[in-house]
Design a protein around this motif. Sequence first.
Motif, PDB file in Angstrom:
ATOM      1  N   ASP A  13      -8.647  44.292  26.253  1.00 41.13           N
ATOM      2  CA  ASP A  13      -8.204  42.918  26.030  1.00 41.13           C
ATOM      3  C   ASP A  13      -8.712  41.974  27.115  1.00 41.13           C
ATOM      4  O   ASP A  13      -8.372  40.798  27.121  1.00 41.13           O
ATOM      5  CB  ASP A  13      -6.680  42.839  25.898  1.00 41.13           C
ATOM      6  CG  ASP A  13      -5.949  43.543  27.029  1.00 41.13           C
ATOM      7  OD1 ASP A  13      -6.603  43.955  28.015  1.00 41.13           O
ATOM      8  OD2 ASP A  13      -4.722  43.680  26.928  1.00 41.13           O
ATOM      9  N   ALA A  60      -7.390  44.387  18.026  1.00 40.17           N
ATOM     10  CA  ALA A  60      -6.889  44.069  16.683  1.00 40.17           C
ATOM     11  C   ALA A  60      -7.876  43.193  15.925  1.00 40.17           C
ATOM     12  O   ALA A  60      -7.494  42.267  15.228  1.00 40.17           O
ATOM     13  CB  ALA A  60      -5.530  43.399  16.785  1.00 40.17           C
ATOM     14  N   ILE A  65      -5.485  44.073   9.693  1.00 38.57           N
ATOM     15  CA  ILE A  65      -4.298  44.327  10.503  1.00 38.57           C
ATOM     16  C   ILE A  65      -3.339  43.143  10.398  1.00 38.57           C
ATOM     17  O   ILE A  65      -3.739  41.997  10.516  1.00 38.57           O
ATOM     18  CB  ILE A  65      -4.693  44.578  11.973  1.00 38.57           C
ATOM     19  CG1 ILE A  65      -5.485  45.885  12.072  1.00 38.57           C
ATOM     20  CG2 ILE A  65      -3.474  44.636  12.870  1.00 38.57           C
ATOM     21  CD1 ILE A  65      -5.990  46.184  13.463  1.00 38.57           C
ATOM     22  N   ASP A  67       0.032  40.762  11.454  1.00 42.38           N
ATOM     23  CA  ASP A  67       0.552  40.229  12.720  1.00 42.38           C
ATOM     24  C   ASP A  67       1.525  41.212  13.372  1.00 42.38           C
ATOM     25  O   ASP A  67       1.529  41.373  14.587  1.00 42.38           O
ATOM     26  CB  ASP A  67       1.240  38.881  12.497  1.00 42.38           C
ATOM     27  CG  ASP A  67       0.247  37.771  12.187  1.00 42.38           C
ATOM     28  OD1 ASP A  67      -0.958  37.942  12.496  1.00 42.38           O
ATOM     29  OD2 ASP A  67       0.677  36.735  11.647  1.00 42.38           O
ATOM     30  N   GLU A  69       1.466  44.497  13.077  1.00 41.08           N
ATOM     31  CA  GLU A  69       0.667  45.590  13.638  1.00 41.08           C
ATOM     32  C   GLU A  69       0.000  45.153  14.943  1.00 41.08           C
ATOM     33  O   GLU A  69      -0.063  45.923  15.901  1.00 41.08           O
ATOM     34  CB  GLU A  69      -0.373  46.059  12.623  1.00 41.08           C
ATOM     35  CG  GLU A  69       0.250  46.792  11.451  1.00 41.08           C
ATOM     36  CD  GLU A  69      -0.702  46.998  10.288  1.00 41.08           C
ATOM     37  OE1 GLU A  69      -0.521  47.986   9.556  1.00 41.08           O
ATOM     38  OE2 GLU A  69      -1.625  46.174  10.105  1.00 41.08           O
ATOM     39  N   ARG A  70      -0.473  43.921  14.999  1.00 40.79           N
ATOM     40  CA  ARG A  70      -1.052  43.397  16.242  1.00 40.79           C
ATOM     41  C   ARG A  70      -0.023  43.398  17.368  1.00 40.79           C
ATOM     42  O   ARG A  70      -0.315  43.735  18.503  1.00 40.79           O
ATOM     43  CB  ARG A  70      -1.601  41.992  16.028  1.00 40.79           C
ATOM     44  CG  ARG A  70      -2.933  41.946  15.367  1.00 40.79           C
ATOM     45  CD  ARG A  70      -3.495  40.503  15.301  1.00 40.79           C
ATOM     46  NE  ARG A  70      -4.805  40.532  14.692  1.00 40.79           N
ATOM     47  CZ  ARG A  70      -5.041  40.497  13.386  1.00 40.79           C
ATOM     48  NH1 ARG A  70      -4.020  40.442  12.546  1.00 40.79           N
ATOM     49  NH2 ARG A  70      -6.269  40.540  12.922  1.00 40.79           N
ATOM     50  N   ARG A  71       1.207  43.014  17.045  1.00 36.83           N
ATOM     51  CA  ARG A  71       2.279  43.003  18.032  1.00 36.83           C
ATOM     52  C   ARG A  71       2.543  44.417  18.543  1.00 36.83           C
ATOM     53  O   ARG A  71       2.656  44.644  19.743  1.00 36.83           O
ATOM     54  CB  ARG A  71       3.554  42.400  17.434  1.00 36.83           C
ATOM     55  CG  ARG A  71       4.696  42.271  18.440  1.00 36.83           C
ATOM     56  CD  ARG A  71       6.015  41.907  17.775  1.00 36.83           C
ATOM     57  NE  ARG A  71       6.501  42.922  16.858  1.00 36.83           N
ATOM     58  CZ  ARG A  71       7.012  44.114  17.224  1.00 36.83           C
ATOM     59  NH1 ARG A  71       7.105  44.433  18.487  1.00 36.83           N
ATOM     60  NH2 ARG A  71       7.442  44.964  16.321  1.00 36.83           N
ATOM     61  N   ILE A  73       0.487  47.015  18.501  1.00 37.70           N
ATOM     62  CA  ILE A  73      -0.667  47.448  19.291  1.00 37.70           C
ATOM     63  C   ILE A  73      -0.584  46.867  20.700  1.00 37.70           C
ATOM     64  O   ILE A  73      -0.771  47.580  21.685  1.00 37.70           O
ATOM     65  CB  ILE A  73      -1.993  47.054  18.597  1.00 37.70           C
ATOM     66  CG1 ILE A  73      -2.204  47.911  17.349  1.00 37.70           C
ATOM     67  CG2 ILE A  73      -3.171  47.187  19.555  1.00 37.70           C
ATOM     68  CD1 ILE A  73      -3.330  47.428  16.448  1.00 37.70           C
ATOM     69  N   SER A  74      -0.280  45.588  20.808  1.00 33.94           N
ATOM     70  CA  SER A  74      -0.164  44.949  22.129  1.00 33.94           C
ATOM     71  C   SER A  74       0.925  45.602  22.965  1.00 33.94           C
ATOM     72  O   SER A  74       0.744  45.844  24.161  1.00 33.94           O
ATOM     73  CB  SER A  74       0.126  43.459  21.985  1.00 33.94           C
ATOM     74  OG  SER A  74      -0.971  42.802  21.418  1.00 33.94           O
TER      75      SER A  74
END
Length: 136
Positions: A13, A60, A65, A67, A69-71, A73-74
């Motif tokens: 990131d 992501a 993907i 939102d 799933e992005r959360r 992953i983060s």
Amino acid sequence: MNLTIHQTYLPQDDPDAALAFYRDALGFEVRNDVGYDGMRWITVGPVGQPDTSVVLHPPAADPGITDEERRVISEMMAKGTYAGINLATEDLDGLFEKLQASDIEVVQEPTDQPYGVRDCAFRDPAGNMVRIQQVK
């Protein structure tokens, strides 16, 4: 049939921090550095092993993907539970000293494991677990 590992993917990131870790601290060479739509994919690999690469990618970037799933992953990246890689060296203690001097987050100092390997562990700037084993 001859099957090899050609590429593996690790999320990043912060491309500049990833380069500082994989290129500057570990000594990997940069094979490709591609930007697209505000994102950046960097391919690195060990010197002398041109057929083995690590692709450092936006975590992501897949348009499929959600939102949520992005959360997730983060959150997993922040905890260091999303991805990892095992590397090997003939000089574990020397490499450990070099990496420790680079102010990298140490997870485990070189240790003889009960399952028969000697290894250490670090987190890369994105939180990925990087374990390094001693090989003869």
